[in-house]
Scaffold this motif. Structure first.
Motif, PDB file in Angstrom:
ATOM      1  N   GLN A 181       0.806  -1.107  -0.152  1.00 53.94           N
ATOM      2  CA  GLN A 181       0.050   0.116   0.042  1.00 53.94           C
ATOM      3  C   GLN A 181       0.857   1.328   0.149  1.00 53.94           C
ATOM      4  N   ALA A 182       2.140   1.457  -0.370  1.00 53.55           N
ATOM      5  CA  ALA A 182       2.958   2.539  -0.578  1.00 53.55           C
ATOM      6  C   ALA A 182       2.462   3.070  -1.950  1.00 53.55           C
ATOM      7  N   LEU A 183       2.039   4.242  -1.989  1.00 54.66           N
ATOM      8  CA  LEU A 183       1.639   5.239  -3.054  1.00 54.66           C
ATOM      9  C   LEU A 183       2.780   5.785  -3.779  1.00 54.66           C
ATOM     10  N   VAL A 184       3.177   5.566  -4.917  1.00 60.98           N
ATOM     11  CA  VAL A 184       4.159   6.076  -5.750  1.00 60.98           C
ATOM     12  C   VAL A 184       3.618   6.877  -6.979  1.00 60.98           C
ATOM     13  N   MET A 185       3.894   8.207  -6.876  1.00 62.15           N
ATOM     14  CA  MET A 185       3.464   9.131  -7.900  1.00 62.15           C
ATOM     15  C   MET A 185       4.586   9.235  -8.876  1.00 62.15           C
ATOM     16  N   GLY A 186       4.048   9.252 -10.198  1.00 63.27           N
ATOM     17  CA  GLY A 186       4.758   9.223 -11.458  1.00 63.27           C
ATOM     18  C   GLY A 186       5.366   8.124 -11.768  1.00 63.27           C
ATOM     19  N   ALA A 187       4.755   6.850 -11.417  1.00 66.91           N
ATOM     20  CA  ALA A 187       5.283   5.711 -11.870  1.00 66.91           C
ATOM     21  C   ALA A 187       5.308   5.266 -13.122  1.00 66.91           C
ATOM     22  N   GLN A 188       4.386   5.755 -13.799  1.00 68.34           N
ATOM     23  CA  GLN A 188       4.476   5.408 -15.471  1.00 68.34           C
ATOM     24  C   GLN A 188       4.196   6.640 -16.125  1.00 68.34           C
ATOM     25  N   ALA A 189       4.013   7.749 -15.623  1.00 68.51           N
ATOM     26  CA  ALA A 189       3.654   9.133 -16.409  1.00 68.51           C
ATOM     27  C   ALA A 189       4.363  10.354 -15.563  1.00 68.51           C
ATOM     28  N   ALA A 190       3.518  11.342 -15.832  1.00 68.28           N
ATOM     29  CA  ALA A 190       3.910  12.777 -15.054  1.00 68.28           C
ATOM     30  C   ALA A 190       3.666  12.551 -13.457  1.00 68.28           C
ATOM     31  N   ARG A 191       4.398  13.099 -12.778  1.00 72.70           N
ATOM     32  CA  ARG A 191       4.339  13.024 -11.191  1.00 72.70           C
ATOM     33  C   ARG A 191       3.298  13.890 -10.917  1.00 72.70           C
ATOM     34  N   GLY A 192       3.077  15.205 -11.506  1.00 72.63           N
ATOM     35  CA  GLY A 192       1.939  16.108 -11.295  1.00 72.63           C
ATOM     36  C   GLY A 192       0.987  16.549 -12.761  1.00 72.63           C
ATOM     37  N   VAL A 193      -0.019  16.797 -12.341  1.00 72.38           N
ATOM     38  CA  VAL A 193      -0.790  17.075 -13.744  1.00 72.38           C
ATOM     39  C   VAL A 193      -1.448  18.457 -13.273  1.00 72.38           C
ATOM     40  N   THR A 194      -1.379  19.640 -14.274  1.00 71.26           N
ATOM     41  CA  THR A 194      -2.044  20.974 -13.755  1.00 71.26           C
ATOM     42  C   THR A 194      -3.001  20.991 -15.094  1.00 71.26           C
ATOM     43  N   VAL A 195      -4.109  21.184 -14.837  1.00 72.78           N
ATOM     44  CA  VAL A 195      -5.082  21.700 -16.036  1.00 72.78           C
ATOM     45  C   VAL A 195      -5.477  23.117 -15.744  1.00 72.78           C
ATOM     46  N   ILE A 196      -5.065  23.809 -17.094  1.00 74.01           N
ATOM     47  CA  ILE A 196      -5.552  25.249 -17.102  1.00 74.01           C
ATOM     48  C   ILE A 196      -6.834  25.257 -17.895  1.00 74.01           C
ATOM     49  N   ILE A 197      -7.749  25.553 -17.133  1.00 75.60           N
ATOM     50  CA  ILE A 197      -9.178  25.921 -17.795  1.00 75.60           C
ATOM     51  C   ILE A 197      -9.024  27.499 -18.292  1.00 75.60           C
ATOM     52  N   VAL A 198      -9.021  27.547 -19.804  1.00 77.20           N
ATOM     53  CA  VAL A 198      -9.015  29.028 -20.148  1.00 77.20           C
ATOM     54  C   VAL A 198     -10.524  29.289 -20.797  1.00 77.20           C
ATOM     55  N   SER A 199     -11.053  30.475 -20.239  1.00 80.19           N
ATOM     56  CA  SER A 199     -12.356  30.844 -20.490  1.00 80.19           C
ATOM     57  C   SER A 199     -12.197  31.982 -21.821  1.00 80.19           C
TER      58      SER A 199
END
Length: 191
Positions: A173-191
């Motif tokens: 149960q050890a959570l690993v971020m970025g194991a297969q792709a990006a470690r972080g994702v930011t969505v920029i919503i453009v109006s």
């Protein structure tokens, strides 16, 4: 066991069959799809920034990732050090701190964004340490049913839904971020 033999055994074990519903299944809807998308994106570990068309997206991205040195993108108007359309091989994208891609449809139900392959090397979506997805506010839909009606394959014939950073948990149960792709994702919503 051959595929046909497996299907035959499954059919023999089927005790009751159900007809397809006459009415198509309607997905869940929300009073405010943008608010729901933001909430779900954060729930799955992503970040969301709201911006207007007047805002300088390059400045927003640089402010969000002040320590990043290598940016990769082919999105018009985005300043980048590497372009996934002009690199000779996908390996040249290795070492990308921030990849910036254009999303086509965002889904409030689960916080995912459909990203069609609009670049020669799709590896930018997966090899970047951090991924920034740009999506228009009017492209946020309630559910996957609505999303699939909007998806159109382009010449590359590939696209992917991305929802938050890559993560996995092992048996302990050890959570690993970025194991297969990006470690972080930011969505920029453009109006």
């Amino acid at each position: 066991m051959k595929k046909e033999e497996l299907f035959r055994k499954l059919r023999q074990a089927t005790s009751q069959q159900f007809d397809m519903p006459e009415q198509p299944v309607k997905g869940i809807t929300y009073p405010d799809v943008v608010k729901q998308f933001i909430e779900m994106s954060r729930t799955v570990g992503g970040k969301v920034i709201e911006a207007s068309q007047k805002d300088d997206l390059n400045q927003i991205i640089r402010t969000a990732y002040p320590d990043a040195e290598v940016f990769a993108s082919n999105v018009k108007g985005i300043k980048a050090d590497r372009n996934p359309d002009t690199v000779a091989t996908a390996q040249e994208l290795n070492g990308t701190d921030v990849g910036i891609v254009q999303g086509e449809v965002a889904v409030a139900e689960n916080g995912c964004v459909w990203i069609p392959q609009t670049m020669k090397e799709k590896a930018v979506c997966f090899i970047s340490e951090e991924l920034v997805i740009l999506v228009r506010r009017d492209q946020i839909v309630n559910n996957m049913h609505e999303a699939y009606t909007r998806i159109r394959m382009n010449d590359y014939g590939y696209g992917t839904f991305i929802s938050g950073p890559s993560k996995t948990a092992d048996i302990e149960q050890a959570l690993v971020m970025g194991a297969q792709a990006a470690r972080g994702v930011t969505v920029i919503i453009v109006s």
